[in-house]
Design an enzyme around this catalytic site. Sequence first.
Site, short mmCIF file in Angstrom:
data_model
loop_
_atom_site.label_atom_id
_atom_site.label_comp_id
_atom_site.label_asym_id
_atom_site.label_seq_id
_atom_site.Cartn_x
_atom_site.Cartn_y
_atom_site.Cartn_z
N GLN A 3 0.84 -1.21 0.00
CA GLN A 3 0.00 0.00 0.00
C GLN A 3 0.87 1.26 0.00
O GLN A 3 0.57 2.25 -0.66
CB GLN A 3 -0.92 -0.02 1.23
CG GLN A 3 -1.70 1.26 1.47
CD GLN A 3 -2.72 1.55 0.37
OE1 GLN A 3 -3.17 0.64 -0.33
NE2 GLN A 3 -3.06 2.82 0.20
N GLU A 4 1.98 1.21 0.73
CA GLU A 4 2.83 2.39 0.85
C GLU A 4 3.61 2.68 -0.43
O GLU A 4 3.69 3.82 -0.86
CB GLU A 4 3.82 2.20 2.01
CG GLU A 4 3.17 2.30 3.39
CD GLU A 4 2.68 3.72 3.71
OE1 GLU A 4 3.10 4.66 3.02
OE2 GLU A 4 1.90 3.87 4.67
N SER A 5 4.23 1.66 -1.00
CA SER A 5 5.19 1.94 -2.07
C SER A 5 5.11 0.98 -3.24
O SER A 5 5.97 1.05 -4.13
CB SER A 5 6.60 1.83 -1.49
OG SER A 5 6.84 0.47 -1.14
N TYR A 38 -7.11 3.63 3.10
CA TYR A 38 -5.81 3.02 3.34
C TYR A 38 -5.95 1.68 4.08
O TYR A 38 -5.43 0.65 3.66
CB TYR A 38 -5.00 4.02 4.15
CG TYR A 38 -3.63 3.59 4.60
CD1 TYR A 38 -2.52 3.79 3.80
CD2 TYR A 38 -3.43 3.03 5.87
CE1 TYR A 38 -1.25 3.43 4.22
CE2 TYR A 38 -2.18 2.67 6.30
CZ TYR A 38 -1.09 2.87 5.48
OH TYR A 38 0.16 2.51 5.90
#
Length: 475
Positions: free
Chosen positions: A310-312, A436
């Site tokens: 999800q972050e990167s 998120y």
Amino acid sequence: MLRGLFGLTAKTLVAMLCLLALTGSIRPTQLETIQARGELVMVTRNSPTTYYQDRSGDVGYEYELAKAFANNLGVELRVVVADSLTEVFTLLDSNQAAFAAAGLTITAERQRWVRFAEPYMYVTEQVVYRRGRGKPSSIADLAAGNLVVSAGSSHAQRLRQIQREQEPALTWRETDDLGVTDLLHLVEADQVDYTIVDSNEFDLLQAYFPNLAVAFELVSPQPIAWAFPHSRDDSLHKAANDFFAQHPTQVRLAWLAERYYGHLESLDYVGAIHFLNQADRKLHKYQEHFKKAADKHEFDWRLLAAVGYQESHWRANARSFTGVRGLMMLTRTTAKELGVRNRLDPLQSIEGGSRYLAQLRKRLKGVNEPDRTWMALAAYNVGYGHLSDARKIAREMGGNPNSWMDVKEALPLLTQKRYYRHTRHGYARGHEPVEYVQNIRRYYDVLVWNDQQPQTVTTDEQMLSLLTKEVPPLL
Ligand code: GLU
């Protein structure tokens, strides 16, 4: 001595009459028997929408709901797992279970054999096909293809009705041996053209089958309910309806809907395909780092991997215009506090990000899992301060600040002045942490599912051989 009816003593007769007056019957009711035994037996099916086991033990929407009913009656719940829908009804009929909680649709045909309690969910029956293979748009189109459904299901009953009333040329096959996931797999593998599944099942499974889509719905939403054997003694059936009428049960139903279905809309087709590709190509590079961090900070490694995606998208050198960097996208300040020297080093980033998430989870004392982890994730995204503001708003609105379901409603309010002007940390893009968390839960589910696939899979041919009965057209 005074002898009355059938030679009984007057005393016994009076006692019996009292019992009769009190209970309406000399024999204890089914409910009384269950309560005296301390055990309620339910029959269900092993499926993602009903009952299964995960690392926390027995779970599933039906299981948790039935457990609440058993608690309500003050007894333990015992689960009997049927192999198929047909077996659910056989077990019920032979009194091997007091009721069935198995995602059962109320149908007129079934009502002849069982008595349903009040419905607790509505689903549509969806025709599923493989994208790119020509989307059927009506029942008539189905007649041209190869359709398979579960034997004994409401879907099979519906098809029979359609064949009788509308489309005599319709044919299909039924199987007792394949579950919903197997049926979807066969469509995905191009072995059959269509299947029919309930909307809640497809919602839950779609992320694993991104090539499948809903062509159309067979009928308007149908009620799902628990089934009880027909008997003159309706004490348990009545207790179930009383249970559904209670406010705490309605709250629990909302909670269960959130827990099992609340995060499902977040992964669209493109997202799902991309995720599966990336997992194939990149995850192995970082898997050991995630596992190491997971052991150290007591997480499931797949959750940390889901955060990393999800972050990167698992890119070690990712950077955003706001200056967050690395696989776990740490800010400069957070990295410093965590002692992460090089944010672009994936090992350091994963260890630092995981430690940070563990710290956030620790601060959320008093919140039970899994809500505690979801809130820690929201804080990872939006900051602990904003999360606290949202929890406060949730409480002020009569919600529970320890429940993710309520906090998730409150977070987006941080974008509105009339709410954020009274908070400590002010405005936040409150929709983001909600999305998120939902995304991460979705990715996490997919990773867990991938992991659970058996190494030796039944071949499609073997599966096909399990499709025994062919329902011919009406002549
Ligand atoms: N609600 C469907 C039924 O009652 C479930 C069918 C299935 O999962 O196969 O038959």
